[in-house]
Motif scaffolding. Structure first.
Motif, mmCIF file in Angstrom:
data_model
loop_
_atom_site.group_PDB
_atom_site.id
_atom_site.type_symbol
_atom_site.label_atom_id
_atom_site.label_comp_id
_atom_site.label_asym_id
_atom_site.label_seq_id
_atom_site.Cartn_x
_atom_site.Cartn_y
_atom_site.Cartn_z
ATOM 1 N N ILE A 20 -10.857 14.185 -19.463
ATOM 2 C CA ILE A 20 -9.803 14.369 -20.471
ATOM 3 C C ILE A 20 -9.664 15.850 -20.830
ATOM 4 O O ILE A 20 -8.552 16.375 -20.948
ATOM 5 C CB ILE A 20 -10.099 13.547 -21.747
ATOM 6 N N PRO A 72 -5.703 16.689 -19.807
ATOM 7 C CA PRO A 72 -5.280 15.479 -20.530
ATOM 8 C C PRO A 72 -4.129 14.741 -19.842
ATOM 9 O O PRO A 72 -4.063 13.508 -19.911
ATOM 10 C CB PRO A 72 -4.829 16.023 -21.892
ATOM 11 N N LEU A 87 -4.404 11.632 -17.402
ATOM 12 C CA LEU A 87 -4.443 10.233 -17.844
ATOM 13 C C LEU A 87 -3.222 9.465 -17.355
ATOM 14 O O LEU A 87 -3.295 8.266 -17.122
ATOM 15 C CB LEU A 87 -4.521 10.161 -19.377
ATOM 16 N N PHE A 102 -12.957 3.648 -21.619
ATOM 17 C CA PHE A 102 -13.051 4.993 -22.203
ATOM 18 C C PHE A 102 -14.453 5.219 -22.725
ATOM 19 O O PHE A 102 -14.897 4.593 -23.674
ATOM 20 C CB PHE A 102 -11.998 5.204 -23.297
ATOM 21 N N LYS A 127 -5.530 6.864 -30.465
ATOM 22 C CA LYS A 127 -4.792 7.792 -29.589
ATOM 23 C C LYS A 127 -4.804 7.334 -28.129
ATOM 24 O O LYS A 127 -4.068 7.865 -27.304
ATOM 25 C CB LYS A 127 -5.423 9.209 -29.626
ATOM 26 N N LEU A 128 -5.697 6.392 -27.831
ATOM 27 C CA LEU A 128 -5.910 6.039 -26.423
ATOM 28 C C LEU A 128 -5.586 4.585 -26.111
ATOM 29 O O LEU A 128 -5.832 4.112 -25.007
ATOM 30 C CB LEU A 128 -7.375 6.342 -26.045
ATOM 31 N N TYR A 137 -3.856 3.620 -22.924
ATOM 32 C CA TYR A 137 -4.536 3.838 -21.637
ATOM 33 C C TYR A 137 -5.729 2.911 -21.435
ATOM 34 O O TYR A 137 -6.129 2.653 -20.308
ATOM 35 C CB TYR A 137 -5.062 5.281 -21.563
ATOM 36 N N ALA A 138 -6.333 2.497 -22.547
ATOM 37 C CA ALA A 138 -7.671 1.893 -22.465
ATOM 38 C C ALA A 138 -7.660 0.373 -22.492
ATOM 39 O O ALA A 138 -6.828 -0.244 -23.166
ATOM 40 C CB ALA A 138 -8.505 2.389 -23.640
#
Ligand code: BMP
Length: 216
Positions: A34, A38, A41, A54, A71-72, A75-76
């Motif tokens: 990351i 960044p 991702l 993560f 914030k993730l 993606y996670a």
């Protein structure tokens, strides 16, 4: 698909990553990747993974950990947190927050490096029982700890780093009760990561056949 998780701590090209995903369906990413880039991702999301983990080893008060996770969320699929931070005001609320967002939680119970003190395990186990996460991180270099955790938590997923560069043999963690082995440098630093991943999977398969076969 084998029982492998790719620890991607350095960027690989999208085409290599995409090829790797044909053989390894779970990926673990964290600070090194990351912070390196960044926007990388977005490459992760271009590939269909079974699970994107993560690994930020969250270890803070509840509000800060939830802010980080928020914030993730796009993606996670799951997050790793430390168990030593305790339950009230930390893992209790993180766990509820992740459940609400349909994300999984792994707690670290035993790290792979020499300096980790397994003398604290009985405390970490108490925390783990209270938090009731989806799974645990237990170092592959600690076969006894894998057996202990498997015995204490029969229905939890155990993911195990430390295979290859850190010294654990491919397949041994699975033979001792882990569900997945996490491999980083052996794959992403190989000249040909895809060929190396296939080689590792073959060895893992053989070792599992050997040990699970001998259990019957
Ligand atoms: P490698 O195969 O390159 O040693 O990578 C192992 C990965 O697992 C790294 O991302 C590391 O941060 C992580 N890890 C570990 O090595 N030991 C632990 O106890 C917990 C980890 O998450």
């Amino acid at each position: 698909m084998g029982n492998l998780i790719l620890a991607l701590d350095k960027q690989l090209s999208l085409s290599t990553l995409s090829e790797l995903s044909k053989y390894i369906s779970k990926i673990k990413i964290g600070y090194p990747l990351i912070l390196e880039n960044p926007s990388y991702l977005d490459n992760i999301t271009k590939i269909q993974w079974d699970e994107v983990i993560f690994d930020l080893k969250l270890a803070d008060i509840d509000n800060t950990m939830m802010l980080i996770a928020s914030k993730l969320l796009n993606y996670a699929d799951s997050f790793i947190a430390h168990s030593f931070i305790g339950v009230e005001g930390a893992l209790d609320n993180l766990s509820s927050y992740l459940k609400k967002h349909e994300k999984s939680l792994y707690l670290v119970l035993s790290m792979s490096h020499k300096g980790w003190n397994d003398g604290f395990y009985s405390y970490l186990k108490e925390v783990a029982i209270k938090v009731n996460p989806d799974g645990f991180v237990v170092g592959a270099t600690k076969p006894n700890m894998i057996r202990t955790v498997r015995n204490d938590f029969k229905d939890k997923v155990i993911i195990s780093p430390g295979v290859g560069v850190q010294g654990a043999n491919i397949g041994d963690a699975i033979c001792n009760g882990a569900d997945y082995e996490i491999v980083g440098r052996s794959i992403y630093e190989a000249k040909d990561p895809v060929t190396e991943a296939k080689r590792i999977l073959e060895i893992q398969e053989g070792r599992i056949r050997e040990c699970k076969g001998s259990e019957n």
